[in-house]
Design a protein around this motif. Structure first.
Motif, PDB file in Angstrom:
ATOM      1  N   UNK A  33       1.695   0.120   9.160  1.00 56.21           N
ATOM      2  CA  UNK A  33       1.697  -0.206  10.589  1.00 56.21           C
ATOM      3  C   UNK A  33       0.475  -1.032  10.982  1.00 56.21           C
ATOM      4  N   UNK A  34      -0.610  -0.949  10.226  1.00 54.14           N
ATOM      5  CA  UNK A  34      -1.799  -1.758  10.512  1.00 54.14           C
ATOM      6  C   UNK A  34      -1.575  -3.215  10.135  1.00 54.14           C
ATOM      7  N   UNK A  35      -0.517  -3.479   9.383  1.00 55.21           N
ATOM      8  CA  UNK A  35      -0.181  -4.842   8.945  1.00 55.21           C
ATOM      9  C   UNK A  35       1.177  -5.267   9.509  1.00 55.21           C
ATOM     10  N   UNK A  36       1.461  -4.844  10.740  1.00 46.89           N
ATOM     11  CA  UNK A  36       2.712  -5.182  11.436  1.00 46.89           C
ATOM     12  C   UNK A  36       3.944  -4.750  10.654  1.00 46.89           C
ATOM     13  N   UNK A  37       3.859  -3.591   9.997  1.00 48.31           N
ATOM     14  CA  UNK A  37       5.003  -3.041   9.265  1.00 48.31           C
ATOM     15  C   UNK A  37       5.244  -3.667   7.910  1.00 48.31           C
ATOM     16  N   UNK A  38       4.287  -4.418   7.412  1.00 45.58           N
ATOM     17  CA  UNK A  38       4.434  -5.050   6.095  1.00 45.58           C
ATOM     18  C   UNK A  38       4.740  -3.990   5.047  1.00 45.58           C
ATOM     19  N   UNK A  39       5.717  -4.277   4.193  1.00 42.28           N
ATOM     20  CA  UNK A  39       6.141  -3.323   3.168  1.00 42.28           C
ATOM     21  C   UNK A  39       5.466  -3.650   1.850  1.00 42.28           C
ATOM     22  N   UNK A  40       4.976  -2.603   1.187  1.00 45.93           N
ATOM     23  CA  UNK A  40       4.350  -2.779  -0.104  1.00 45.93           C
ATOM     24  C   UNK A  40       4.649  -1.626  -1.038  1.00 45.93           C
ATOM     25  N   UNK A  41       4.429  -1.875  -2.316  1.00 46.79           N
ATOM     26  CA  UNK A  41       4.566  -0.840  -3.347  1.00 46.79           C
ATOM     27  C   UNK A  41       3.186  -0.230  -3.535  1.00 46.79           C
ATOM     28  N   UNK A  42       3.110   1.088  -3.537  1.00 47.80           N
ATOM     29  CA  UNK A  42       1.829   1.771  -3.742  1.00 47.80           C
ATOM     30  C   UNK A  42       1.451   1.611  -5.211  1.00 47.80           C
ATOM     31  N   UNK A  43       0.320   0.929  -5.457  1.00 48.34           N
ATOM     32  CA  UNK A  43      -0.116   0.675  -6.832  1.00 48.34           C
ATOM     33  C   UNK A  43      -1.353   1.475  -7.211  1.00 48.34           C
ATOM     34  N   UNK A  44      -2.084   1.995  -6.225  1.00 46.93           N
ATOM     35  CA  UNK A  44      -3.245   2.846  -6.492  1.00 46.93           C
ATOM     36  C   UNK A  44      -3.344   3.900  -5.403  1.00 46.93           C
ATOM     37  N   UNK A  45      -3.594   5.130  -5.818  1.00 47.64           N
ATOM     38  CA  UNK A  45      -3.762   6.237  -4.875  1.00 47.64           C
ATOM     39  C   UNK A  45      -5.243   6.496  -4.626  1.00 47.64           C
ATOM     40  N   UNK A  46      -5.576   7.033  -3.451  1.00 50.53           N
ATOM     41  CA  UNK A  46      -6.979   7.402  -3.206  1.00 50.53           C
ATOM     42  C   UNK A  46      -7.421   8.438  -4.243  1.00 50.53           C
ATOM     43  N   UNK A  47      -8.625   8.279  -4.744  1.00 51.94           N
ATOM     44  CA  UNK A  47      -9.150   9.206  -5.741  1.00 51.94           C
ATOM     45  C   UNK A  47      -8.797   8.824  -7.155  1.00 51.94           C
ATOM     46  N   UNK A  48      -7.898   7.875  -7.327  1.00 51.10           N
ATOM     47  CA  UNK A  48      -7.493   7.425  -8.657  1.00 51.10           C
ATOM     48  C   UNK A  48      -8.344   6.209  -9.028  1.00 51.10           C
ATOM     49  N   UNK A  49      -8.909   6.197 -10.197  1.00 44.65           N
ATOM     50  CA  UNK A  49      -9.775   5.091 -10.636  1.00 44.65           C
ATOM     51  C   UNK A  49     -10.880   4.823  -9.615  1.00 44.65           C
ATOM     52  N   UNK A  50     -11.426   5.874  -9.052  1.00 50.91           N
ATOM     53  CA  UNK A  50     -12.486   5.840  -8.039  1.00 50.91           C
ATOM     54  C   UNK A  50     -12.111   5.042  -6.783  1.00 50.91           C
ATOM     55  N   UNK A  51     -10.821   4.888  -6.523  1.00 46.38           N
ATOM     56  CA  UNK A  51     -10.370   4.211  -5.303  1.00 46.38           C
ATOM     57  C   UNK A  51     -10.553   5.157  -4.121  1.00 46.38           C
ATOM     58  N   UNK A  52     -10.936   4.606  -2.989  1.00 41.07           N
ATOM     59  CA  UNK A  52     -11.106   5.414  -1.784  1.00 41.07           C
ATOM     60  C   UNK A  52     -10.000   5.146  -0.768  1.00 41.07           C
ATOM     61  N   UNK A  53      -9.069   4.265  -1.132  1.00 38.71           N
ATOM     62  CA  UNK A  53      -7.964   3.931  -0.238  1.00 38.71           C
ATOM     63  C   UNK A  53      -6.680   3.798  -1.047  1.00 38.71           C
ATOM     64  N   UNK A  54      -5.552   3.716  -0.339  1.00 35.17           N
ATOM     65  CA  UNK A  54      -4.297   3.333  -0.979  1.00 35.17           C
ATOM     66  C   UNK A  54      -4.350   1.830  -1.206  1.00 35.17           C
ATOM     67  N   UNK A  55      -3.805   1.367  -2.311  1.00 35.71           N
ATOM     68  CA  UNK A  55      -3.657  -0.063  -2.554  1.00 35.71           C
ATOM     69  C   UNK A  55      -2.168  -0.337  -2.664  1.00 35.71           C
ATOM     70  N   UNK A  56      -1.730  -1.353  -1.920  1.00 35.68           N
ATOM     71  CA  UNK A  56      -0.326  -1.733  -1.911  1.00 35.68           C
ATOM     72  C   UNK A  56      -0.199  -3.195  -2.301  1.00 35.68           C
ATOM     73  N   UNK A  57       0.944  -3.533  -2.884  1.00 34.68           N
ATOM     74  CA  UNK A  57       1.222  -4.907  -3.291  1.00 34.68           C
ATOM     75  C   UNK A  57       2.654  -5.230  -2.848  1.00 34.68           C
ATOM     76  N   UNK A  58       2.907  -6.455  -2.374  1.00 37.35           N
ATOM     77  CA  UNK A  58       4.276  -6.807  -1.981  1.00 37.35           C
ATOM     78  C   UNK A  58       5.256  -6.549  -3.128  1.00 37.35           C
ATOM     79  N   UNK A  59       6.479  -6.107  -2.842  1.00 38.89           N
ATOM     80  CA  UNK A  59       7.440  -5.784  -3.903  1.00 38.89           C
ATOM     81  C   UNK A  59       7.693  -6.920  -4.890  1.00 38.89           C
ATOM     82  N   UNK A  60       7.651  -8.170  -4.444  1.00 37.06           N
ATOM     83  CA  UNK A  60       7.884  -9.298  -5.342  1.00 37.06           C
ATOM     84  C   UNK A  60       6.623  -9.825  -5.988  1.00 37.06           C
ATOM     85  N   UNK A  61       5.488  -9.154  -5.761  1.00 40.77           N
ATOM     86  CA  UNK A  61       4.207  -9.615  -6.282  1.00 40.77           C
ATOM     87  C   UNK A  61       3.409 -10.315  -5.204  1.00 40.77           C
ATOM     88  N   UNK A  62       2.166 -10.498  -5.443  1.00 38.73           N
ATOM     89  CA  UNK A  62       1.287 -11.138  -4.470  1.00 38.73           C
ATOM     90  C   UNK A  62       0.013 -10.336  -4.327  1.00 38.73           C
TER      91      UNK A  62
END
Length: 148
Positions: A33-62
Motif C-alpha cells: 500500500x505504500x507503493x500504490x498497491x504495487x504487487x511483488x514477490x517476497x524475496x527476503x523476510x525480516x531477520x533473514x540474512x540480517x535483513x530488517x525489512x521485507x524485500x519484494x521484487x516484481x513478479x516478472x523481475x526488476x
C-alpha cells in the motif's frame, strides 16, 4: 434507510480491526500500500540474512524494494477466479417478489481452490441468458448433426 453511516460496513471506510495481520512468507505475492498497491514477490523476510525489512521484487523481475518489517503496508493478493460451473444437484430458484433468479455456482480459482456462490440475475438478465444458452444449444445440436 436513514442515510446514516453504519461503522460496521467496510465499504464506508470504517476499520473493524478483526482481520488477522498479514505476515507473508517467502514466495508469497503481496500488494504494498505504500507503493500504490504495487504487487511483488517476497524475496527476503525480516531477520533473514540480517535483513530488517521485507524485500519484494516484481513478479516478472526488476528492481527490488523494501517494506516495513511489521508488514503494515503489505496486503495479501487473492488468487484470481478463472471460471464458474453449475453446482451439481442444485436447482435455480426464482423469487417473484424480488423479480430475480439465483443459480448456485462454484467459482474456481487459479490456485485450484473453489468457493460456492450464487449467481443472481434480474428478469432482463434471465431473458438474455436464456437467449444465449438457446443459441449454444442450437450450435451443439448442429455440431452433433455434422458429426453423424
Amino acid at each position: 434507510m436513514t442515510g446514516q453511516l453504519l461503522p460496521h460496513l467496510p465499504s464506508q471506510g470504517a476499520e473493524l480491526g478483526t482481520a488477522a495481520p498479514f505476515f507473508p512468507r517467502l514466495g508469497d505475492l503481496a500488494a504494498d500500500t505504500a507503493r500504490e498497491g504495487r504487487v511483488g514477490v517476497v524475496v527476503t523476510l525480516p531477520g533473514e540474512d540480517s535483513a530488517t525489512t521485507y524485500h519484494l521484487r516484481p513478479p516478472g523481475g526488476g528492481p527490488a524494494w523494501s517494506a516495513p518489517a511489521d508488514g503494515t503496508t503489505l496486503r495479501p493478493v487473492p488468487a484470481q477466479a478463472t471460471h464458474a460451473t453449475l453446482l451439481p444437484g442444485r436447482d435455480a430458484v426464482y423469487d417473484p417478489r424480488a423479480r430475480q433468479g439465483s443459480v448456485p455456482v462454484e467459482i474456481h480459482f487459479e490456485d485450484g481452490s473453489t468457493r460456492e456462490c450464487v449467481l443472481v440475475l434480474t428478469s432482463s438478465e434471465l431473458e438474455r441468458l436464456y437467449a444465449q444458452t438457446s443459441r449454444l444449444l442450437d450450435s451443439h445440436e448442429n455440431a452433433l448433426g455434422d458429426s453423424a
